[in-house]
Enzyme design. Structure first.
Site, PDB file in Angstrom:
ATOM      1  N   HIS A  22      28.955  19.914  20.063  1.00 48.65           N
ATOM      2  CA  HIS A  22      29.496  20.773  19.010  1.00 48.65           C
ATOM      3  C   HIS A  22      28.364  21.557  18.353  1.00 48.65           C
ATOM      4  O   HIS A  22      27.357  20.985  17.967  1.00 48.65           O
ATOM      5  CB  HIS A  22      30.212  19.904  17.978  1.00 48.65           C
ATOM      6  N   ASP A  64      33.933  26.979  18.234  1.00 49.11           N
ATOM      7  CA  ASP A  64      33.723  26.320  16.939  1.00 49.11           C
ATOM      8  C   ASP A  64      34.587  26.954  15.849  1.00 49.11           C
ATOM      9  O   ASP A  64      34.476  28.143  15.570  1.00 49.11           O
ATOM     10  CB  ASP A  64      32.243  26.414  16.566  1.00 49.11           C
ATOM     11  N   TYR A 112      18.657  38.793  20.599  1.00 49.82           N
ATOM     12  CA  TYR A 112      17.667  38.217  21.520  1.00 49.82           C
ATOM     13  C   TYR A 112      17.176  36.857  21.034  1.00 49.82           C
ATOM     14  O   TYR A 112      17.036  35.918  21.816  1.00 49.82           O
ATOM     15  CB  TYR A 112      16.480  39.166  21.723  1.00 49.82           C
TER      16      TYR A 112
END
Length: 148
Positions: A22, A64, A112
């Site tokens: 998670h 999530d 990035y």
């Protein structure tokens, strides 16, 4: 071949998805992305464009729901206010698989940096530029538990 598992998801990718916890994040990137240089774990999805890989992953990976933002995309020339057609396709797949969750555009350096810290990177052969997304893994609730 497995029942209910998209054939596009090979054993290596399935193991990585299963091994994620998670809050771990996975990045799906286009063919131009420097995936090998940035990946902690790299899965090659050569020959596959990004959209079908994204759809297959979101068909089995919980996103999530304990955080306000769990889906992040790259930006055109680093500007979050710009979107290419591929970004609208990414948003459509996410809306289908994870209704109500917004795909957040990140500036180039922020995107990035987040990819570099991801649990894994899936390198597709997507030819379109800026066709990159990060997914934050959620949980699968036990049947007797209600979502928050």
């Amino acid at each position: 071949m497995l029942i209910g598992i998209p054939a596009l998801l090979g054993p290596e990718l399935l193991a990585i998805l299963r091994g994620m916890g998670h809050g771990d994040e996975i990045a799906l990137v286009d063919g131009n992305y420097p995936a090998e240089q940035q990946a902690t774990r790299l899965v090659r999805a050569d020959g596959h464009p990004l959209i079908p890989v994204l759809d297959a992953i979101l068909s089995i990976l919980p996103v999530d729901d304990a955080v306000p933002e769990a889906l992040f995309r790259a930006s055109v020339r680093g500007d979050p206010s710009l979107a290419d057609p591929v970004h609208h396709e990414i948003e459509a797949i996410c809306a289908k698989r994870v209704p109500g969750r917004k795909v957040v555009a990140l500036a180039g350096a922020d995107f990035y940096a987040r990819v570099k810290s991801a649990h894994a990177i899936v390198a597709t052969s997507e030819p379109r530029l800026y066709a990159n997304i990060i997914i934050r893994k959620g949980v699968i609730y036990p049947p007797e538990t209600k979502k928050p």
